[in-house]
Design a protein around this motif. Structure first.
Motif, short mmCIF file in Angstrom:
data_model
loop_
_atom_site.label_atom_id
_atom_site.label_comp_id
_atom_site.label_asym_id
_atom_site.label_seq_id
_atom_site.Cartn_x
_atom_site.Cartn_y
_atom_site.Cartn_z
N SER A 92 -21.41 -36.49 -2.67
CA SER A 92 -21.10 -37.43 -1.58
C SER A 92 -22.32 -38.30 -1.34
O SER A 92 -23.46 -37.89 -1.55
CB SER A 92 -20.72 -36.66 -0.32
N LEU A 93 -22.09 -39.51 -0.89
CA LEU A 93 -23.17 -40.47 -0.73
C LEU A 93 -23.96 -40.19 0.54
O LEU A 93 -23.39 -40.00 1.61
CB LEU A 93 -22.62 -41.89 -0.68
N ARG A 94 -25.28 -40.16 0.41
CA ARG A 94 -26.14 -40.08 1.58
C ARG A 94 -26.14 -41.41 2.30
O ARG A 94 -25.65 -42.42 1.79
CB ARG A 94 -27.56 -39.69 1.16
N SER A 95 -26.77 -41.45 3.49
CA SER A 95 -26.59 -42.60 4.37
C SER A 95 -27.05 -43.92 3.76
O SER A 95 -26.35 -44.93 3.87
CB SER A 95 -27.32 -42.35 5.69
N VAL A 96 -28.20 -43.95 3.09
CA VAL A 96 -28.67 -45.21 2.50
C VAL A 96 -27.72 -45.66 1.41
O VAL A 96 -27.31 -46.83 1.36
CB VAL A 96 -30.10 -45.05 1.95
N TYR A 97 -27.35 -44.74 0.54
CA TYR A 97 -26.48 -45.09 -0.59
C TYR A 97 -25.07 -45.42 -0.11
O TYR A 97 -24.41 -46.31 -0.66
CB TYR A 97 -26.44 -43.93 -1.59
N ARG A 98 -24.61 -44.73 0.91
CA ARG A 98 -23.29 -45.03 1.47
C ARG A 98 -23.27 -46.41 2.10
O ARG A 98 -22.32 -47.19 1.90
CB ARG A 98 -22.92 -43.97 2.51
N ARG A 99 -24.33 -46.75 2.82
CA ARG A 99 -24.39 -48.07 3.43
C ARG A 99 -24.49 -49.15 2.36
O ARG A 99 -23.84 -50.20 2.47
CB ARG A 99 -25.61 -48.14 4.38
N ALA A 100 -25.28 -48.90 1.33
CA ALA A 100 -25.42 -49.88 0.25
C ALA A 100 -24.08 -50.13 -0.43
O ALA A 100 -23.70 -51.29 -0.68
CB ALA A 100 -26.44 -49.39 -0.77
N ALA A 101 -23.34 -49.06 -0.70
CA ALA A 101 -22.03 -49.21 -1.35
C ALA A 101 -21.09 -50.01 -0.47
O ALA A 101 -20.33 -50.86 -0.95
CB ALA A 101 -21.45 -47.83 -1.66
N GLY A 102 -21.14 -49.76 0.83
CA GLY A 102 -20.28 -50.48 1.76
C GLY A 102 -20.60 -51.96 1.83
O GLY A 102 -19.74 -52.77 2.19
N GLU A 103 -21.82 -52.34 1.48
CA GLU A 103 -22.23 -53.74 1.50
C GLU A 103 -22.17 -54.37 0.11
O GLU A 103 -22.61 -55.51 -0.07
CB GLU A 103 -23.64 -53.87 2.06
N GLY A 104 -21.64 -53.61 -0.86
CA GLY A 104 -21.45 -54.17 -2.19
C GLY A 104 -22.66 -54.06 -3.10
O GLY A 104 -22.71 -54.71 -4.16
N PHE A 105 -23.62 -53.24 -2.76
CA PHE A 105 -24.80 -53.02 -3.60
C PHE A 105 -24.56 -51.79 -4.48
O PHE A 105 -24.30 -50.70 -3.97
CB PHE A 105 -26.06 -52.80 -2.77
N LYS A 106 -24.68 -51.97 -5.79
CA LYS A 106 -24.56 -50.84 -6.72
C LYS A 106 -25.96 -50.39 -7.09
O LYS A 106 -26.76 -51.17 -7.62
CB LYS A 106 -23.79 -51.24 -7.97
N ILE A 107 -26.28 -49.13 -6.80
CA ILE A 107 -27.63 -48.62 -7.07
C ILE A 107 -27.58 -47.66 -8.25
O ILE A 107 -27.07 -46.54 -8.14
CB ILE A 107 -28.21 -47.92 -5.83
N ALA A 108 -28.11 -48.14 -9.38
CA ALA A 108 -28.17 -47.30 -10.59
C ALA A 108 -29.60 -46.89 -10.90
O ALA A 108 -29.84 -45.79 -11.40
CB ALA A 108 -27.56 -48.06 -11.77
N GLY A 109 -30.55 -47.78 -10.66
CA GLY A 109 -31.94 -47.50 -10.98
C GLY A 109 -32.86 -47.86 -9.83
O GLY A 109 -32.42 -48.34 -8.77
N LEU A 110 -34.15 -47.66 -10.04
CA LEU A 110 -35.13 -47.90 -8.99
C LEU A 110 -35.13 -49.37 -8.55
O LEU A 110 -35.24 -49.66 -7.35
CB LEU A 110 -36.53 -47.50 -9.47
N ASP A 111 -34.99 -50.30 -9.49
CA ASP A 111 -34.98 -51.72 -9.11
C ASP A 111 -33.82 -52.04 -8.16
O ASP A 111 -33.97 -52.84 -7.23
CB ASP A 111 -34.89 -52.60 -10.36
N ASP A 112 -32.68 -51.41 -8.41
CA ASP A 112 -31.53 -51.61 -7.51
C ASP A 112 -31.84 -51.08 -6.11
O ASP A 112 -31.50 -51.71 -5.10
CB ASP A 112 -30.29 -50.90 -8.05
N TYR A 113 -32.49 -49.92 -6.06
CA TYR A 113 -32.84 -49.32 -4.76
C TYR A 113 -33.81 -50.21 -4.01
O TYR A 113 -33.66 -50.47 -2.81
CB TYR A 113 -33.43 -47.92 -4.97
#
Length: 454
Positions: free
Chosen positions: A209-230
């Motif tokens: 399940s997505l933690r808060s930062v990753y969940r918020r990012a997904a909700g805003e359309g940000f896909k985080i695969a690597g450090l640069d994405d983060y």
């Protein structure tokens, strides 16, 4: 015989003169203190750190005295004194006599502490409370008054905010760190970056399940695969906070980890981030966090935001005190001379270490925030050391409370402490009164305006 009589006369003459001199100094101190304290009470205070919360964020409770205790620092002293933990649930479900039976003895045993003193001071300031201590009977009266005020908390907050002497509070929403919607009539936004750092080394796997930062990012359309994405998403949050008027970033990670942020290269951090988080050792997770916080400092420099850092004592009951030792930050002050660091809480109990860092580094500012509530007497002695060592334009203050009553008490307490230290220095000839007034204005208003470019 004549010699003995002369000696006695000389001795008692010396004693009489000494008593008169001491009494004269005491009278002068009282007069100077009164003038300084009256001036302090007129300052429109810029409070550089608060956690003011709306009552409903605690749940559906009908607020009374014990609810305010549950949200205050005094709750920790009650537990340390041997009482049970003060909870909103019990405050709501037990009657006043049962509540006093549960907490009264521990409250009485805490009467000498600064947590107790500043909490009580808030009721003197805002409720006209005149008793020396809390009792079962006067707490019942206070509870009725609190309940009445909290029926329209917005109106009550507005009245209490002005009556206390505040002009602006910096608001750190550690319970909701990505919320940027605040009432700018009273608050300036502070960007709490704890989760950005702590979740950098906890990238979720495909089935997690997505933690808060990753969940918020997904909700805003940000896909985080690597450090640069983060990092790209973290920069997005920075820009969002800047657009909403953020005045600082805040790190209070000492509650969960050491303040020792070691040097980690981008290449090493990227390599570790690419691995499944579940496979990382605690040391490897720390490396990602260390890299991320240093990246945040660089962002803060780029966006011209000071970096506020919790040092020293940790609120509540039970933690790893060593986490917050101020000297652990020394490497960051050396590496980032263009960053502006605002160190909190006097670094208590490492107050001398805290002051030394402010003296060594032009970009390190010293904040008395919360120190008078931890220990009034240590705040007095530490401020004296600070004035000995550090130019006074680098000293600030904040309240660090969750509800307005405790913030009012924290400000009143701090105004007393600073006025007391300055009055004593004026009487010793170390300052003139005009400079003491300037220092008061600086600590409680002007230094914040300069550091945070308000």
């Amino acid at each position: 015989m004549i010699n003995k009589v002369c000696i006695r006369l000389l001795f008692w003459s010396f004693v009489t003169i000494t008593v008169l001199l001491v009494a004269g100094c005491g009278d002068e101190y009282d007069r100077v203190y009164k003038r300084l304290r009256e001036h302090a009470g007129q300052i429109k205070v810029i409070d550089t750190h608060e956690h003011q919360r709306l009552p409903e964020t605690y749940g559906e409770y009908s607020f009374g005295f014990y609810h305010l205790v549950a949200a205050s620092y005094l709750a920790a002293d009650i537990r340390t004194a041997g009482g049970t933990g003060v909870s909103f649930r019990l405050a709501d479900s037990l009657g006043p006599d049962q509540l006093w039976e549960t907490y009264g003895r521990a409250l009485d045993n805490s009467q000498a502490t600064s947590y107790y003193g500043h909490f009580l001071r808030g009721f003197r300031k805002l409720y006209g409370f005149s008793d020396l201590f809390f009792t079962n009977e006067n707490v019942k009266v206070l509870s009725s008054q609190i309940e009445e005020n909290y029926r329209d908390y917005d109106a009550w907050f507005r009245e209490a905010f002005r009556k206390s002497g505040f002009d602006l509070m910096f608001k750190d929403q550690h319970w909701d760190p990505f919320n940027t919607e605040i009432d700018t009539e009273y608050f300036a936004l502070v960007f709490n970056i704890n989760l950005l750092v702590s979740e950098a080394g906890k990238k979720p796997g495909q089935t997690d399940s997505l933690r808060s930062v990753y969940r918020r990012a997904a909700g805003e359309g940000f896909k985080i695969a690597g450090l640069d994405d983060y990092l790209s998403y973290c920069d997005h949050l920075f820009r969002l906070n800047i657009e909403k008027g953020a005045v600082a970033v805040k790190n209070s990670q000492a509650y969960s980890r050491t303040l020792n942020y070691e040097e980690v290269s981008y290449e090493e951090a990227k390599s570790l981030y690419d691995k499944p988080s579940a496979s990382l050792s605690p040391e490897e997770v720390k490396k990602i966090e260390d890299f991320l916080f240093q990246w945040i400092i660089e962002e803060a420099v780029r966006y011209d935001l000071p970096v506020q850092i919790h040092t020293g004592y940790l609120a509540g009951n039970g933690n790893s005190l060593e986490n917050g030792r101020p000297v652990k930050l020394n490497n960051l002050f050396l590496k980032y001379p263009d960053a502006r660091f605002d160190l909190f809480h006097g670094g208590y109990p490492w107050t001398d270490e805290f002051v030394a860092l402010g003296k060594m580094f032009p970009n390190v500012y010293l904040n008395l925030v919360w120190l008078p509530q931890i220990s009034r007497e240590k705040a007095v002695s530490t401020l004296g050391t600070m004035l000995d060592c550090v130019p006074y334009n680098k000293i600030l203050w904040g309240g660090d409370c969750h509800l307005i009553e405790e913030s009012a008490g924290s400000l009143d307490y701090a105004l007393d402490v600073v006025s007391e230290v300055l009055a004593e220095r004026v009487c010793r000839g170390l300052l003139n009164e005009e400079r003491a007034l300037n220092i008061l204005d600086g600590i409680f208003r002007e230094n914040a305006r300069a550091l945070f470019k308000l």
